[in-house]
Design a protein around this motif. Structure first.
Motif, mmCIF file in Angstrom:
data_model
loop_
_atom_site.group_PDB
_atom_site.id
_atom_site.type_symbol
_atom_site.label_atom_id
_atom_site.label_comp_id
_atom_site.label_asym_id
_atom_site.label_seq_id
_atom_site.Cartn_x
_atom_site.Cartn_y
_atom_site.Cartn_z
ATOM 1 N N MET A 289 -13.024 27.967 -16.877
ATOM 2 C CA MET A 289 -11.768 27.396 -16.387
ATOM 3 C C MET A 289 -11.088 28.280 -15.340
ATOM 4 O O MET A 289 -10.128 27.854 -14.709
ATOM 5 N N VAL A 290 -11.593 29.481 -15.151
ATOM 6 C CA VAL A 290 -10.966 30.395 -14.179
ATOM 7 C C VAL A 290 -11.144 29.917 -12.738
ATOM 8 O O VAL A 290 -10.172 29.908 -11.970
ATOM 9 N N PRO A 291 -12.344 29.501 -12.298
ATOM 10 C CA PRO A 291 -12.481 29.080 -10.889
ATOM 11 C C PRO A 291 -11.564 27.933 -10.453
ATOM 12 O O PRO A 291 -10.989 27.998 -9.373
ATOM 13 N N PRO A 292 -11.381 26.884 -11.292
ATOM 14 C CA PRO A 292 -10.474 25.819 -10.828
ATOM 15 C C PRO A 292 -8.986 26.150 -11.015
ATOM 16 O O PRO A 292 -8.137 25.423 -10.502
ATOM 17 N N THR B 118 -5.863 16.216 -12.691
ATOM 18 C CA THR B 118 -4.664 16.847 -13.236
ATOM 19 C C THR B 118 -3.475 16.625 -12.299
ATOM 20 O O THR B 118 -2.365 16.343 -12.742
ATOM 21 N N PHE B 119 -3.720 16.732 -11.000
ATOM 22 C CA PHE B 119 -2.676 16.508 -9.993
ATOM 23 C C PHE B 119 -2.076 15.113 -10.145
ATOM 24 O O PHE B 119 -0.858 14.946 -10.206
ATOM 25 N N LEU C 240 0.066 21.280 -16.734
ATOM 26 C CA LEU C 240 -1.189 21.993 -16.467
ATOM 27 C C LEU C 240 -1.603 22.810 -17.687
ATOM 28 O O LEU C 240 -2.782 22.821 -18.059
ATOM 29 N N ALA C 241 -0.648 23.471 -18.324
ATOM 30 C CA ALA C 241 -0.951 24.261 -19.523
ATOM 31 C C ALA C 241 -1.495 23.372 -20.639
ATOM 32 O O ALA C 241 -2.477 23.734 -21.309
ATOM 33 N N ILE C 242 -0.895 22.193 -20.828
ATOM 34 C CA ILE C 242 -1.378 21.254 -21.845
ATOM 35 C C ILE C 242 -2.807 20.839 -21.530
ATOM 36 O O ILE C 242 -3.676 20.802 -22.411
ATOM 37 N N ASN C 243 -3.067 20.520 -20.269
ATOM 38 C CA ASN C 243 -4.396 20.104 -19.839
ATOM 39 C C ASN C 243 -5.439 21.171 -20.144
ATOM 40 O O ASN C 243 -6.493 20.890 -20.716
ATOM 41 N N ASP D 106 -5.699 24.388 -9.304
ATOM 42 C CA ASP D 106 -4.832 23.586 -10.160
ATOM 43 C C ASP D 106 -3.395 24.099 -10.185
ATOM 44 O O ASP D 106 -2.454 23.312 -10.262
ATOM 45 N N LEU D 107 -3.217 25.414 -10.136
ATOM 46 C CA LEU D 107 -1.858 25.972 -10.067
ATOM 47 C C LEU D 107 -1.146 25.542 -8.793
ATOM 48 O O LEU D 107 0.011 25.113 -8.825
#
Length: 194
Positions: free
Chosen positions: A165-168, A49-50, A131-134, A172-173
């Protein structure tokens, strides 16, 4: 400027664009497998994602999306560039293939936002939108895949897909914000070579 000089300049610019596309495709392959040994639920923890966000910020909407398309096609052709060193056409039915598809849309939208708002805040906002799209596209694909064609874990629900999806998310933020700052700093340098 002579016709020869114009042609040479156009060829040079085209070559640089191809190099940038190839570079971000390679960075995606590295980011996919640098940390992909960490798996939470069914989701490998990667740096894709980065790099997808950076592709949109630095290359713009069209070239950024093109670099993600090239990355996806390289992996679908069988080269092990996806997370966990996977690749091949069977990846399409993988629950996490939606994240790979989302990188194309993510890079395009991030590039569009950054082109319209070429400020530090604009770049960070673009990165967060990417990030939101991902997360939205990838997680919904994963849920649909587990419900429709892949063997879902026992008791699998829509909330469980989002819980994975919470742990990553914190990582990612932080990386999305850093990508926004790096992209803003690096854009003038990259612009010289485009």
């Amino acid at each position: 400027m002579t016709t020869y000089s114009k042609t040479r300049s156009a060829n040079h610019a085209r070559t640089l664009k191809l190099v940038h596309i190839a570079m971000f495709s390679a960075l995606m392959a590295i980011g996919a497998n640098l940390t992909s040994f960490l798996i939470i639920g069914g989701v490998p923890i990667t740096l894709q994602t980065f790099f997808a966000i950076l592709a949109g910020l630095l290359l713009g909407s069209k070239l950024g999306a093109a670099s993600m398309v090239v990355y996806a096609f390289i992996g679908l052709a069988g080269v092990p560039v996806f997370a966990k060193f996977s690749g091949g056409m069977d990846t399409i039915i993988s629950p996490t293939f939606g994240f790979i598809v989302s990188f194309i849309l993510l890079a395009y939208v991030v590039g569009l936002i950054a082109e319209k708002f070429p400020t530090r805040k604009g770049f960070v906002a673009a990165a967060l939108a990417g990030l939101a799209i991902n997360y939205l596209f990838g997680t919904n694909w994963m849920y649909a895949a587990y419900k429709l064609w892949f063997a879902a874990p026992e008791g699998f629900t829509y909330m469980m897909a989002w819980a994975w999806m919470v742990p990553p998310l914190p990582k990612d933020l932080i990386l999305a914000v850093l990508a926004g700052f790096f992209g803003f700093r690096l854009k003038p340098i990259i612009r010289k070579y485009m």
